[in-house]
Write a protein that holds these residues in place. Structure first.
Motif, PDB file in Angstrom:
ATOM      1  N   VAL A 150       1.057   9.337  -5.753  1.00 48.98           N
ATOM      2  CA  VAL A 150       1.310  10.738  -5.379  1.00 48.98           C
ATOM      3  C   VAL A 150       2.427  11.310  -6.246  1.00 48.98           C
ATOM      4  O   VAL A 150       2.341  12.443  -6.743  1.00 48.98           O
ATOM      5  CB  VAL A 150       1.673  10.838  -3.874  1.00 48.98           C
ATOM      6  CG1 VAL A 150       2.161  12.227  -3.521  1.00 48.98           C
ATOM      7  CG2 VAL A 150       0.469  10.486  -3.012  1.00 48.98           C
ATOM      8  N   ALA A 151       3.474  10.520  -6.469  1.00 42.04           N
ATOM      9  CA  ALA A 151       4.618  11.005  -7.265  1.00 42.04           C
ATOM     10  C   ALA A 151       4.173  11.347  -8.690  1.00 42.04           C
ATOM     11  O   ALA A 151       4.491  12.424  -9.208  1.00 42.04           O
ATOM     12  CB  ALA A 151       5.719   9.950  -7.303  1.00 42.04           C
ATOM     13  N   LEU A 152       3.443  10.435  -9.326  1.00 41.59           N
ATOM     14  CA  LEU A 152       3.068  10.645 -10.725  1.00 41.59           C
ATOM     15  C   LEU A 152       2.044  11.765 -10.870  1.00 41.59           C
ATOM     16  O   LEU A 152       2.081  12.515 -11.853  1.00 41.59           O
ATOM     17  CB  LEU A 152       2.530   9.335 -11.314  1.00 41.59           C
ATOM     18  CG  LEU A 152       3.596   8.243 -11.452  1.00 41.59           C
ATOM     19  CD1 LEU A 152       2.964   6.901 -11.814  1.00 41.59           C
ATOM     20  CD2 LEU A 152       4.638   8.623 -12.502  1.00 41.59           C
TER      21      LEU A 152
ATOM     22  N   LEU B  43       0.832  -1.208   0.000  1.00 43.35           N
ATOM     23  CA  LEU B  43       0.000   0.000   0.000  1.00 43.35           C
ATOM     24  C   LEU B  43       0.869   1.263   0.000  1.00 43.35           C
ATOM     25  O   LEU B  43       0.581   2.231  -0.709  1.00 43.35           O
ATOM     26  CB  LEU B  43      -0.884   0.013   1.240  1.00 43.35           C
ATOM     27  CG  LEU B  43      -2.319  -0.424   0.982  1.00 43.35           C
ATOM     28  CD1 LEU B  43      -3.025  -0.715   2.284  1.00 43.35           C
ATOM     29  CD2 LEU B  43      -3.082   0.649   0.214  1.00 43.35           C
ATOM     30  N   LEU B  44       1.925   1.244   0.781  1.00 41.88           N
ATOM     31  CA  LEU B  44       2.834   2.409   0.826  1.00 41.88           C
ATOM     32  C   LEU B  44       3.438   2.659  -0.552  1.00 41.88           C
ATOM     33  O   LEU B  44       3.532   3.792  -1.018  1.00 41.88           O
ATOM     34  CB  LEU B  44       3.948   2.179   1.857  1.00 41.88           C
ATOM     35  CG  LEU B  44       3.568   2.333   3.328  1.00 41.88           C
ATOM     36  CD1 LEU B  44       4.688   1.846   4.235  1.00 41.88           C
ATOM     37  CD2 LEU B  44       3.236   3.780   3.666  1.00 41.88           C
ATOM     38  N   LEU B  45       3.842   1.566  -1.214  1.00 43.62           N
ATOM     39  CA  LEU B  45       4.436   1.689  -2.556  1.00 43.62           C
ATOM     40  C   LEU B  45       3.431   2.269  -3.538  1.00 43.62           C
ATOM     41  O   LEU B  45       3.760   3.160  -4.329  1.00 43.62           O
ATOM     42  CB  LEU B  45       4.871   0.312  -3.060  1.00 43.62           C
ATOM     43  CG  LEU B  45       6.351  -0.037  -2.906  1.00 43.62           C
ATOM     44  CD1 LEU B  45       6.574  -1.513  -3.169  1.00 43.62           C
ATOM     45  CD2 LEU B  45       7.208   0.806  -3.828  1.00 43.62           C
TER      46      LEU B  45
ATOM     47  N   VAL C 142       0.678   4.028  -2.933  1.00 42.17           N
ATOM     48  CA  VAL C 142       0.325   5.422  -2.618  1.00 42.17           C
ATOM     49  C   VAL C 142       1.461   6.359  -3.017  1.00 42.17           C
ATOM     50  O   VAL C 142       1.232   7.417  -3.609  1.00 42.17           O
ATOM     51  CB  VAL C 142      -0.015   5.579  -1.117  1.00 42.17           C
ATOM     52  CG1 VAL C 142      -0.155   7.043  -0.738  1.00 42.17           C
ATOM     53  CG2 VAL C 142      -1.292   4.823  -0.788  1.00 42.17           C
ATOM     54  N   ALA C 143       2.702   5.961  -2.727  1.00 45.94           N
ATOM     55  CA  ALA C 143       3.854   6.814  -3.069  1.00 45.94           C
ATOM     56  C   ALA C 143       3.938   7.003  -4.578  1.00 45.94           C
ATOM     57  O   ALA C 143       4.188   8.114  -5.066  1.00 45.94           O
ATOM     58  CB  ALA C 143       5.143   6.200  -2.543  1.00 45.94           C
ATOM     59  N   SER C 144       3.728   5.930  -5.340  1.00 43.34           N
ATOM     60  CA  SER C 144       3.795   6.033  -6.804  1.00 43.34           C
ATOM     61  C   SER C 144       2.696   6.937  -7.320  1.00 43.34           C
ATOM     62  O   SER C 144       2.932   7.779  -8.193  1.00 43.34           O
ATOM     63  CB  SER C 144       3.659   4.651  -7.440  1.00 43.34           C
ATOM     64  OG  SER C 144       4.649   3.786  -6.947  1.00 43.34           O
TER      65      SER C 144
ATOM     66  N   THR D 282       1.503  14.427  -8.701  1.00 46.02           N
ATOM     67  CA  THR D 282       2.030  15.757  -8.372  1.00 46.02           C
ATOM     68  C   THR D 282       3.074  16.201  -9.388  1.00 46.02           C
ATOM     69  O   THR D 282       3.324  17.406  -9.536  1.00 46.02           O
ATOM     70  CB  THR D 282       2.656  15.798  -6.963  1.00 46.02           C
ATOM     71  OG1 THR D 282       3.637  14.762  -6.870  1.00 46.02           O
ATOM     72  CG2 THR D 282       1.617  15.596  -5.880  1.00 46.02           C
ATOM     73  N   ASN D 283       3.692  15.267 -10.087  1.00 45.92           N
ATOM     74  CA  ASN D 283       4.714  15.609 -11.084  1.00 45.92           C
ATOM     75  C   ASN D 283       4.153  16.553 -12.141  1.00 45.92           C
ATOM     76  O   ASN D 283       4.865  17.437 -12.627  1.00 45.92           O
ATOM     77  CB  ASN D 283       5.253  14.332 -11.734  1.00 45.92           C
ATOM     78  CG  ASN D 283       6.392  14.603 -12.689  1.00 45.92           C
ATOM     79  OD1 ASN D 283       7.320  15.352 -12.387  1.00 45.92           O
ATOM     80  ND2 ASN D 283       6.328  14.002 -13.868  1.00 45.92           N
TER      81      ASN D 283
END
Lengths: 184, 227
Positions: free
Chosen positions: B21-23, B13-15, B17-19, B25-26
């Motif tokens: 958010v990263a993609l 789940l952390l992975l 969510v991080a992906s 917000t980019n």
């Protein structure tokens, strides 16, 4: 059950090692990740400079470089809050153990290239978020962070953990239930 | 066992969510946006085994007017280079020597610190007959750059290319630099200019870069590229 817990267990039960480890590891990772996020192109260059990740297809390296600082930040926040702490600590430990050898290999390369007299003389920007650092200091820092992550992973305490709010109340042990039933 | 599974599930789940958010917000990061599909580190073109030719030597021709950098025989360095003779900096290596390791390693002709300094001092940079291009990001550029250098941040080139391309096409030479040392941004910027139509023969790589310029004590300029 051991009615005389050892010294480490008693210290752990106080909750202080867990709290300190969460704050130290989480706080430091949050700081480093924010520095990386402030300059994503530089982090991309730093990841590429290790020569470990393939540049084709470009989406692989680019996504990794984009995602890693966010993963660090998310793990750091989750760790500080005490929510999913074991998962966050495992991710952080995984990243430290993965990049540690890459750091060493890169430092050895720099030492050979610049003909430095000792391994600890090597100073470079490892892409960790705090600029140029001496390799030995960086490895010591990583070792301390790994130790902190291990404390979080294996601590039996849940002192000031937000995860406590979502934990299911545990059922009373069978013996107590039988006793309360007999006295009614 | 249950704890392990729960922990593994949280990690996934952390992975995710991080992906996500990263993609997401980019897309809103403006100049700092990373183009996911862009190959930032293309395979360098194969190097000619004979090595790139060093810049033509300014042979002493009594009928020609040749401008040479300070320290060499020639006209005053402060005079602007005369036309129609091209304003060619002297070669960075002996003209009859075989290509050295540097010339073989880099697919573009190299220029030295003295060549760049001469371009600045002689007014060639100000007149843009020699264009100097700084391939670093905003912050290091604004903190200090070679006087007259235009910025071309390779990682967000679309914001800078228009400003650089026209003068690059009209200049006789284009000197490109970044930090120096093992910084490869200047080389990548050279390739970018070549891909956008700047003739390869014009492009020169100042591989010792900003570090060398700063150490030399030469004048620096600060602030953003003038509009």
């Amino acid at each position: 059950m051991n009615s005389h817990p050892g010294l480490l267990a008693r210290i752990d039960r106080s909750g202080m090692p867990l709290l300190l480890a969460r704050l130290a590891v989480g706080g430091w990772f949050a700081y480093l990740s924010l520095r990386k996020l402030s300059n994503p192109a530089q982090f991309l260059k730093d990841v590429h400079s290790y020569g470990f990740f393939p540049t084709q297809p470009p989406e692989l390296l680019n996504t990794l470089a984009l995602m890693l600082p966010y993963l660090e930040l998310l793990c750091a926040l989750v760790l500080i809050l005490g929510l999913w702490r074991r998962a966050a600590a495992t991710m952080i430990l995984g990243m430290l153990l993965f990049f540690g050898p890459l750091l060493v290999v890169r430092a050895l390369g720099i030492q050979a290239e610049k003909h430095l007299p000792g391994f600890c003389w090597v100073k470079f920007d490892c892409g960790c978020g705090n600029g140029e650092v001496y390799i030995c200091r960086k490895l010591a820092e990583n070792a301390a962070l790994s130790l902190g992550a291990l404390v979080v992973m294996f601590s039996r305490s849940s002192f000031l953990c937000l995860g406590n709010l979502f934990a299911r109340p545990r059922a009373a042990p069978a013996r107590q239930t039988a006793l309360s039933g007999a006295s009614a | 066992m249950k704890t392990v599974l729960v922990t593994a599930g949280h990690m996934v789940l952390l992975l995710v969510v991080a992906s996500a958010v990263a993609l997401s917000t980019n897309e809103f990061r403006g100049k700092k946006r990373i183009d996911i599909h862009r190959d930032f580190f293309p395979t360098k073109p194969p190097i000619d085994e004979s090595g790139p030719k060093p810049p033509p030597k300014s042979t002493p021709d009594p009928n020609a007017t040749v401008t040479t950098p300070p320290g060499h025989d020639g006209p005053s360095a402060s005079a602007p280079p005369p036309s129609p003779q091209p304003n060619v900096p002297p070669p960075t290596s002996e003209p009859n020597a075989p290509p050295g390791a540097d010339e073989k390693k880099f697919p573009y002709a190299l220029v030295s610190l003295e060549d760049v300094h001469w371009a600045v001092e002689s007014g060639a940079a100000a007149a843009q007959s020699t264009l100097i291009v700084d391939a670093r990001a905003d912050e290091p550029y604004e903190r200090g750059h070679v006087p007259g250098a235009l910025q071309l941040d390779y990682y967000s080139f679309q914001y800078y290319l228009d400003r650089v391309l026209r003068p690059a096409m009209s200049a006789e030479h284009v000197f490109v630099y970044c930090n120096g040392g093992d910084c490869e941004d200047s080389l990548l910027a050279c390739q970018l200019l070549e891909e956008h139509g700047v003739p390869k023969e014009k492009i020169r790589l100042f591989k010792d870069g900003w570090e060398a310029w700063q150490k030399s004590g030469y004048a620096i300029e600060t602030g953003k590229t003038p509009e």
